[in-house]
Enzyme design. Structure first.
Site, PDB file in Angstrom:
ATOM      1  N   ARG A 106       5.545  87.510 102.020  1.00  0.00           N
ATOM      2  CA  ARG A 106       5.234  86.343 100.972  1.00  0.00           C
ATOM      3  C   ARG A 106       5.957  85.294 101.374  1.00  0.00           C
ATOM      4  NH1 ARG A 106       7.587  86.658  94.977  1.00  0.00           N
ATOM      5  NH2 ARG A 106       9.408  85.891  95.981  1.00  0.00           N
ATOM      6  N   CYS A 108       6.732  81.463  99.711  1.00  0.00           N
ATOM      7  CA  CYS A 108       6.715  80.562  98.388  1.00  0.00           C
ATOM      8  C   CYS A 108       7.406  79.431  98.548  1.00  0.00           C
ATOM      9  CB  CYS A 108       7.926  81.324  97.165  1.00  0.00           C
ATOM     10  SG  CYS A 108       7.932  80.462  95.715  1.00  0.00           S
TER      11      CYS A 108
END
Length: 131
Positions: A106, A108
């Protein structure tokens, strides 16, 4: 390699010239989802990042399912936040969906703005069953 557009009424219709997802070679590339109600196209949550995040994840799960995938098959996500101060709250809700088994890779990032004044947007890449 054959490209297949994924379309479902269980997620909001695209607001521009893009597909909800594209499947190619057993991989599903899902466009970013914001907190739009799939039925009305209106934003959900009135600025409440918790409500928005839950709607975003619901929309994303609907696209994954329509593409022959599921949250457990997600390889990578990108989370876009209008305010990085919302990270802990969004991360906790995100973990409810992606915190089992092998969590996806991920990124972010905080962004200056998101479509329709959204506070959170999430996209993903997942494995998908081939037709």
């Amino acid at each position: 390699m054959q490209l297949e557009a994924v379309i479902t009424v269980a997620a909001p219709a695209p607001v521009g010239p893009y597909s909800q997802a594209v499947k190619a070679g057993g991989v599903l590339y899902c466009s970013g989802q914001i907190a739009l109600d799939p039925q009305t196209g209106a934003m959900v949550g009135a600025g409440d990042v918790e409500a928005e995040t839950r709607q975003v994840l619901s929309n994303l799960k609907a696209v994954l399912e329509a593409g022959g995938s599921s949250p457990s098959q997600v390889l990578r996500t990108t989370v876009f936040l209008a305010d990085l101060g919302d990270f802990a709250l969004v991360n906790g809700i995100y973990a409810e969906v992606f915190g089992q088994g092998v969590s996806p890779a991920r990124a972010c990032v905080e962004v200056a703005a998101l479509p329709k004044g959204a506070r959170v947007e999430i996209d993903c890449i997942a494995l998908a069953a081939e037709a």
